[in-house]
Write a protein that holds these residues in place. Structure first.
Motif, PDB file in Angstrom:
ATOM      1  N   GLN A 265      -6.274  -5.741  -0.344  1.00 49.45           N
ATOM      2  CA  GLN A 265      -5.188  -4.779  -0.479  1.00 49.45           C
ATOM      3  C   GLN A 265      -4.008  -5.495  -1.126  1.00 49.45           C
TER       4      GLN A 265
ATOM      5  N   THR B 293      -0.264  -6.249  -1.969  1.00 52.50           N
ATOM      6  CA  THR B 293       0.970  -6.005  -1.223  1.00 52.50           C
ATOM      7  C   THR B 293       2.154  -6.369  -2.101  1.00 52.50           C
TER       8      THR B 293
ATOM      9  N   SER C  85       8.535 -10.562   2.107  1.00 50.85           N
ATOM     10  CA  SER C  85       7.926  -9.236   2.024  1.00 50.85           C
ATOM     11  C   SER C  85       8.675  -8.406   0.996  1.00 50.85           C
TER      12      SER C  85
ATOM     13  N   ASN D 116      -1.827 -11.188  -0.790  1.00 54.13           N
ATOM     14  CA  ASN D 116      -2.612  -9.982  -0.512  1.00 54.13           C
ATOM     15  C   ASN D 116      -3.153  -9.963   0.904  1.00 54.13           C
ATOM     16  N   SER D 117      -3.534  -8.794   1.334  1.00 55.75           N
ATOM     17  CA  SER D 117      -4.209  -8.675   2.623  1.00 55.75           C
ATOM     18  C   SER D 117      -5.700  -8.548   2.380  1.00 55.75           C
TER      19      SER D 117
ATOM     20  N   GLU E  59       0.375  -1.902  -0.496  1.00 53.65           N
ATOM     21  CA  GLU E  59       1.185  -1.757   0.709  1.00 53.65           C
ATOM     22  C   GLU E  59       2.404  -2.688   0.621  1.00 53.65           C
TER      23      GLU E  59
ATOM     24  N   GLU F 137       3.451  -4.293   5.343  1.00 53.61           N
ATOM     25  CA  GLU F 137       2.502  -4.965   6.236  1.00 53.61           C
ATOM     26  C   GLU F 137       1.638  -3.982   7.026  1.00 53.61           C
TER      27      GLU F 137
ATOM     28  N   GLU G 266      -1.298  -2.602   7.023  1.00 60.97           N
ATOM     29  CA  GLU G 266      -2.579  -2.691   6.331  1.00 60.97           C
ATOM     30  C   GLU G 266      -3.457  -1.469   6.578  1.00 60.97           C
TER      31      GLU G 266
END
Lengths: 321, 287, 525
Positions: free
Chosen positions: C270, C272, C420, C490-491, C508, C511, C513
């Motif tokens: 994902q 971010t 972030s 990235n997540s 996203e 955070e 997710e």
């Protein structure tokens, strides 16, 4: 009378030791850089907010005052409140206790159940050169493989082939005994190998020592059967070193449990206390260390009591080394 | 105390001949130590150069034991790691040996209040959970070699002091020590000239045990991320980082684990042999 | 000697163990169904329970299932309705929100305008100490107009307001209960989201049950959500494999390789708006980076492409102060430390180093063990800086020691960490004004020109004019080389495709997710 004096002496020494441990852990956890307020506030803390957090939890009070308050409460069985969760420390520890106790009990049991027969076997077969070398090698090898190396091998093997046990996934025993055993098998085996080796080595040495003594020679001369000699004379006399080494292993468990609990996600006390150092949850660290030290001191006293039971001649005489 | 009387070389040869297993341990240990000493000059490659090969590559000609998650050659890192393990544990055990012997002798000879105080302090140190001691030291002084050495030294010290004291106590009452006292020998002289030689045997045995425990503790601390700092390697830290890639890059873990176990095994085998030799009454087989 | 007596003992011990190892895990795919439990294994435990003050992205993940915000973001960081069904900007400084009439807290009481007003006021109250208050800009008043309308008045335009309101740090709490003292947000969680917490075992697990009063039609699909705290990555993978967890979240870029061959496990990356960055200490007297030339040389010597390729295994691309997830980031692509070949940049860097007389300088490169990827990045940076004769000593500290060294005492030269990005570029760019943020004032030089541009961009509506300002801001940030963006963070999410049906959104910023966790459904065996 002598026994009473001995017991009193041992107890007072034990209390003194615990007192010392309490001072060291209290000072150490406060001496390390970074306090609870830093964990709570992180990068966004300001001198004012940090001070506010310290004041809120009474961490701004003089250290001596905090120590005296804590020690006073602890002696009454009140371990205080976890800074992280706001729950009583005692409750947090009790919740994690079953996993660690089970781990310790099963590991010790397995270490004895495997270590003693192995030791006796390698002791009594040691007139044979090859068997003698094999016995020594097995013991030395078991004492040489670090817990985490063994654990890593197990994780590898059992991640590829499940073989009925699980890597992690602790379930309380009384919730689902089968799942519990499946999850605890690997941690227990990992932790107990060092103990097996320790006990095997000691048993083997004791058997070698004892079998060279005159009363055994006499028993052999009398024509007693070897199994009877081993049961009646050898094991009886070897039991004191075995008790000693078992206490050494129990002490080792305290450290080994940290690694094993972490590797296999066992929610036990050891990993909780280590996590609490990271979280600067002071009272948890203090209680955890004091508990571990109490355990250590108690098993040593217990071992002395067992010596006295096995061999009344010892009564009160501490065996050093 | 034959060890001190005869030449060390003939003694060593005799030792290897008499006790093959311990001899093998001694030779193995010597080989590993030499490997560490001369590792930097061997054509193994740079242990710290990132991107020498692809990431997590299987063993190949440029990287005989594969590469790690940053494309570094694993082989020189393992040799480097073994050196860290030996160096940290060895330094710590030397410290333990020096201070442990001294403290043990003083406690035994001075007796009374001094002995009581020393032994209670030793009790406290003994009762403190060892790994947690290491964690607290690393947090206080910052992770790294110094913290690891201090932690290992403090963890191995209590047992050492106890053993030395116990042996010294049995010697201190002997007539020649008393005779020396009567003839006016000072505190230090009695300890160094009369007591020390008599506990040396026990010290040597205990040193090998302390070294093996020290290596275990060092690797455990490194495994928890508290030993030498990256990019420096220790066998424990290599295992910690490698264990993540266990299923796809087992070469990160198994050679390091094998080397660590072998190194500790060699120390243990040597220690057993030394004990049998110095304390020959123990461990005699049934005849 | 007879030994037969002892081996039976050993054998029977082993047999007992063998008997206990009974296997039998199995499941087969079927249709998705409502009800049941969804289990999510994640690595970290919550650090606190109050969403208004907690700054830790790992902790927010425990809040998301419980709390709603006024607005939220959609699949690509676009604004979407939250507790507010719709909203309107009636003037450059006035926003009017129409609340949902069917939203209710998990105790059954409907969410009303005064809850929204009270919650936002709590965030803005200096006594709360919310780190997010600043992101909301200069709010002059928040007014409830009836039960279902909230009006926010600003002192001056603040383009990022809606994006800032999408953050869980502005969670809507039951303020009536808070005022009555029956709800304490620092000790418990109660919101109007799809789930409510029923059990929390510290370091072990969180259990959530469906909020029966949740406004979403037929949602949540599952009856129960369980979050397992599994620190060890290998154990988390094992939990996914043997079905103890349905979903796992990771940071290891090699996860797809680690799970290869497991047909039942799908790995999703994902994107971010967050990125890894380097804090450069320009204010401590001990730091060589007080000399701007040394900072610039350091910045030029970095090879972000290599950091991405080697430290993150190619997962996570080169990133800019204005996160690459936002289309506006195109204006930052050509600043000096990103353009030209590495050789050219190294040449300029070496010239700067010799001009500053800083060759052979020793620096402390700090990072924390709290996030495993940081140490990999630090090691690659160390090697890159060696190319300009700068010797970095890496120190990987535990979290509390790291906070103390970097953020309290400011004893560092370089620090590898992450920022972030949230839902609006101006939010993260605001970090470059140390006078506003405060938290980096001890190492970040306050540049009046940059501060003005940041303030101007905050007031400028999205569009070309704002992008032009962003371009100038990026250039100034790159020139100052005081907080340096590295690569995208990235997540990595893995789930059991035979056990759960999921909806994982591609991008996203907050955070969150598993934003659509209320839609996740069990696949019936």
């Amino acid at each position: 009378m002598r026994v009473v004096r001995f017991v009193l002496f041992r107890l007072s020494v034990a209390l003194l030791t615990l007192f010392g441990v309490s001072i060291i852990v209290f000072a150490a956890i406060r001496f390390v850089p970074g306090g609870f307020e830093d964990v709570v506030l992180g990068p966004f803390g300001t001198p004012e907010t940090r001070e506010a957090v310290r004041a809120k939890y009474g961490l701004d009070r003089p250290h001596l005052e905090q120590y005296v308050l804590w020690l006073g409460a602890t002696t009454k069985g009140d371990f205080g409140t976890s800074l992280t969760t706001g729950q009583p420390v005692a409750a947090e520890i009790i919740r994690r206790a079953p996993a660690t106790i089970q781990l310790a009990l099963m590991s010790t049991l397995l270490a004895i159940v495997v270590g003693v027969p192995l030791g006796v076997a390698s002791g009594v077969t040691s007139t044979n050169r090859v068997a003698r070398a094999a016995g020594r090698l097995v013991g030395a090898l078991g004492a040489s493989v670090p817990t985490f190396v063994l654990g890593t091998v197990f994780v590898f093997v059992f991640s590829v082939w499940s073989l009925g046990v699980t890597v992690g996934g602790y379930v309380p025993f009384f919730e689902d005994p089968l799942a519990n055993i499946r999850a605890m098998t690997l941690p227990v085996v990992t932790l107990s190998v060092f103990g097996m080796a320790l006990i095997q080595r000691t048993t083997r040495d004791s058997v070698l020592n004892v079998t060279s003594e005159t009363h055994i020679t006499a028993a052999v001369a009398r024509g007693e059967r070897p199994p009877d000699i081993i049961r009646g004379h050898v094991l009886r006399n070897a039991s004191i070193p075995i008790v000693t080494v078992t206490t050494v292993f129990l002490a080792y468990l305290l450290g080994g449990a940290v690694i094993v609990e972490q590797m296999y996600s066992v929610p036990g006390i050891a990993v909780y206390v280590v996590q609490s150092v990271e979280n600067r949850d002071y009272l948890v660290v203090q209680a955890g260390v004091l508990l571990a030290a109490t355990f250590f001191v108690s098993i040593n006293i217990l071992a002395d009591a067992i010596y006295a039971l096995i061999d009344p001649r010892i009564g009160g005489q501490r065996r050093d080394s | 105390m034959t060890l001190l009387v005869r030449g060390p070389l003939s003694e060593l040869l005799d030792f290897v001949r008499r006790d093959r297993l311990s001899g093998a341990g001694a030779i193995l240990l010597a080989t590993l130590v030499l490997l560490c000493l001369f590792g930097p000059w061997l054509p193994l490659g740079d242990p710290e150069e990132i991107g020498i090969g692809p990431r997590l590559s299987v063993p190949a000609s440029g990287w005989l034991l594969g590469t790690d998650e940053l494309g570094r050659s694993v082989l020189p890192r393992i040799v480097d790691g073994l050196r860290s393990t030996f160096l940290l544990a060895g330094t710590a055990v030397v410290l333990t040996g020096l201070f442990g012997t001294l403290i043990g002798l003083v406690a035994a000879y001075a007796g009374g209040f001094v002995d009581m105080t020393i032994m209670r302090l030793v009790d406290i140190l003994f009762a403190f959970p060892p790994l947690l001691l290491g964690i607290l030291i690393a947090a206080a002084l910052g992770p790294g070699g110094t913290s690891a050495i201090l932690a290992i030294a403090l963890i191995t010290l209590p047992l050492f002091v106890r053993v030395v004291r116990a042996v010294a106590l049995s010697v201190a009452a002997r007539s020649y020590v008393i005779a020396a006292e009567v003839s006016g020998a000072g505190f230090l002289r009695v300890i160094l000239v009369h007591l020390l030689p008599n506990v040396l045997g026990a010290v040597i045995i205990q040193l090998t045990y302390a070294l093996s425990i020290g290596m275990l503790v060092e690797s455990e601390l490194s495994f928890l991320g508290l030993g030498v700092q990256p990019p420096d390697a220790s066998l424990g830290s290599l295992l910690r980082l490698g264990s993540v890639y266990l299923t796809i890059a087992p070469w990160l873990v198994f050679p390091a684990g094998l080397l660590l176990a072998t190194a500790i095994l060699s120390v243990n085998l040597l220690g057993d042999g030394l004990r049998d030799m110095i304390d020959p009454l123990r461990g005699r087989p049934l005849r | 000697m007879q030994r037969s007596k002892f081996f039976p003992v050993l054998a029977s011990c082993l047999a007992v163990f063998g008997l206990l190892l009974v296997s039998g895990v199995g499941s087969s795919a079927g249709a998705s169904s409502s009800g049941g439990t969804i289990t999510w294994a994640k690595p970290d435990e919550a650090q606190s329970l109050d969403p208004h003050t907690d700054f830790n992205g790992n902790t927010w993940k425990f809040f998301f299932p419980v709390y709603d915000t006024l607005v939220t973001t959609g699949e690509t960081l676009d604004l979407q309705p939250g507790i507010a069904e719709s909203w309107e900007q009636t003037s450059p400084t006035t926003y009017v929100f129409q609340l949902r009439k069917n939203a209710a807290f998990s105790n059954g009481r409907p969410v009303v305008a005064s809850d929204v007003v009270g919650s936002l006021e709590r965030v803005l109250d200096p006594d709360t100490g919310s780190w997010w208050a600043n992101a909301l800009g200069a709010v002059s008043e928040i007014v409830a107009e009836g039960d279902h309308v909230v009006r926010i008045e600003l002192e001056k335009p603040h383009t990022q307001l809606l994006s800032a309101l999408a953050h869980v740090s502005t969670a809507i709490m039951p303020m009536e209960e808070y005022a009555a003292g029956t709800f304490d947000p620092t000790k418990e969680l109660m919101g109007s989201g799809p789930f409510m917490v029923t059990e929390h075992l510290q370091d072990q697990s969180w259990t959530y049950e469906a909020n029966p009063h949740y406004w979403g039609e037929g949602l949540p699909v599952a009856d129960e959500l369980k979050i397992l705290i599994v620190l060890d990555e290998a154990a988390r993978i094992a939990a996914l494999r043997d079905g103890r967890a349905d979903i796992g979240t990771f940071v290891n870029p090699d996860l797809p390789a680690l799970l290869e061959g497991d047909e039942n496990i799908t790995v999703v990356t994902q994107e971010t708006a967050s990125y890894y960055n380097l804090d450069v200490n320009a204010l401590s007297e001990q730091s060589p980076f007080t000399d701007i030339r040394v900072r610039q040389a350091m910045n030029l010597a970095l090879d972000r492409e290599e950091i991405s390729r080697v430290a993150l295994g190619g997962m996570g691309a080169v990133d800019y102060p204005l996160p690459r997830t936002f289309p506006s980031s195109k204006v930052c692509v050509d600043v000096p430390s990103y353009s030209g070949s590495r050789e050219e940049r190294l040449e300029s860097a070496r010239a700067l180093m010799s001009e500053a007389g800083a060759e052979g300088v020793e620096i402390d490169l700090l990072t924390t063990s709290a996030l495993p990827s940081l140490i990999h990045i630090a090691q690659v940076i160390k090697q890159q800086l060696a190319d300009i004769d700068m010797n970095a000593n890496i120190l990987q500290l535990g979290y509390a020691e790291w906070i103390d060294a970097v953020w309290v005492r400011g004893e560092f030269d370089l620090n590898v960490t992450w920022l972030s990005g949230y839902g609006d570029p101006a939010i993260v760019l605001g970090s470059w004004n140390p006078e506003k943020t405060g938290w980096n004032a001890h190492y970040l030089v306050s540049d009046p020109e940059l501060n003005d541009k940041i303030a101007e961009a905050a007031e400028t509506p999205s569009g070309d004019e704002r992008d032009a300002l962003f371009a100038e801001i990026c250039a100034l940030i790159d020139d100052g080389a005081n907080m340096v963006a590295l690569v995208n963070k990235n997540s990595i999410i893995a789930y059991r495709n035979d056990r759960v049906e999921v909806n994982i959104h591609p991008a996203e910023g907050y955070e969150d997710e598993l934003k659509y966790i209320e839609e996740f459904a069990r696949i019936a065996p």
